[in-house]
Design a protein around this motif. Structure first.
Motif, PDB file in Angstrom:
ATOM      1  N   THR A 196       0.826  -1.209   0.000  1.00  0.00           N
ATOM      2  CA  THR A 196       0.000   0.000   0.000  1.00  0.00           C
ATOM      3  C   THR A 196       0.858   1.255   0.000  1.00  0.00           C
ATOM      4  O   THR A 196       0.605   2.200  -0.761  1.00  0.00           O
ATOM      5  N   LYS A 216      -6.474   5.313   3.123  1.00  0.00           N
ATOM      6  CA  LYS A 216      -5.396   4.329   3.241  1.00  0.00           C
ATOM      7  C   LYS A 216      -5.940   2.968   3.662  1.00  0.00           C
ATOM      8  O   LYS A 216      -5.475   1.935   3.197  1.00  0.00           O
ATOM      9  N   TYR A 219      -7.173   1.144   0.660  1.00  0.00           N
ATOM     10  CA  TYR A 219      -6.064   0.583  -0.124  1.00  0.00           C
ATOM     11  C   TYR A 219      -5.511  -0.678   0.541  1.00  0.00           C
ATOM     12  O   TYR A 219      -5.253  -1.685  -0.123  1.00  0.00           O
TER      13      TYR A 219
END
Length: 271
Positions: A196, A216, A219
């Motif tokens: 990531t 985030k 992801y």
């Protein structure tokens, strides 16, 4: 400085929203894992002791979701725990309880149905992740030892399946239940984080600035779901290669049934 302050203020706002966004928390994924595991065990019982083959197969398909979810929880647990030793000790207590029960069944009641100790999978996977998290290269390389134990157990399951006498030298109550599969899944959960970070850098985002944000987490979840698919395919392809090369003793599990484990990635996406 003012520009940096604005960025950090916006990210702080995103972090607060991300905490409210949770669709499936750690608690609910744990519940789903426990429920699907129960379906799997009921399915195994039906398959062994009744004629309800179709129902048993359906239950076992549902049960395929359990292991990747437990591996996901272990990966997250090791990454975020503040006391790794205490974390491992809790898993070890459960591993010992199961091990004692298996020894009693195997030698006291001559019951040979026990196939490994699932908590050994979780412990070995956790240790591997802890090694990978260390900044020292030498410690990182030690992660190969837990995975190697899983690979070794794979061969001994095959020897046991083929009734080779050598199998007794590595009894099943000392083996991880899913050989290398569960350990590799836990390692893969950790690998989703550096993947990531690399991806975010590739698209021009600073992953550190987005730490704790919903973006985030999305992801990371996506990479984790992808890793579940990749590891399951590896497990499947090793079975096919073994069969096509005439080494069928190394395929002691229903390799087509295990493919349904990939569906657990859908649940992970909503974490």
């Amino acid at each position: 400085d003012f520009h940096y302050y604005v960025i950090m203020s916006n990210l702080s706002s995103k972090q607060n929203k991300s905490r409210q966004f949770n669709i499936l928390s750690n608690f609910w994924i744990r519940i789903i894992a426990l429920v699907t595991m129960t379906f799997d065990h009921v399915g195994y019982f039906l398959m062994q002791y009744t004629a309800y083959d179709n129902l048993a197969t359906a239950f076992r398909i549902i049960g395929r979701l359990a292991l990747p979810l437990f591996c996901f929880l272990i990966g997250e647990g090791v990454i975020h725990t503040k006391n790794f030793l205490k974390y491992i000790l809790r898993l070890s207590v459960l591993a010992i309880v199961i091990m004692v029960a298996q020894i009693v069944l195997k030698y006291g009641f001559k019951d040979g149905n026990a196939q490994g100790n699932i908590f050994l999978d979780l412990i070995l996977g956790a240790v591997a992740v802890k090694c990978l998290m260390d900044k020292r290269i030498g410690i990182k390389f030690l992660a190969i030892i837990p995975l190697g134990i899983g690979v070794l157990s794979h061969f001994f399951y095959a020897f046991e399946y083929a009734s080779y006498p050598i199998a007794q030298y590595y009894p099943n109550f000392l083996r991880p239940q899913y050989s290398y599969y569960g350990i590799l899944l836990i390692i893969a959960m950790y690998c989703a984080y550096p993947l990531t970070n690399g991806f975010m850098k590739l698209i021009g985002l600073d992953s550190d600035l987005y730490e704790g944000t919903n973006l985030k987490r999305i992801y990371v979840n996506a990479f984790m779901a992808g890793m579940i698919v990749i590891v399951s395919l590896i497990y499947y392809l090793i079975a096919l290669i073994s069969l096509n090369t005439g080494n069928d003793i190394y395929v002691y599990w229903n390799y087509t049934l295990q493919n349904y484990a990939m569906l657990s990635g859908i649940i992970v996406l909503f974490y």
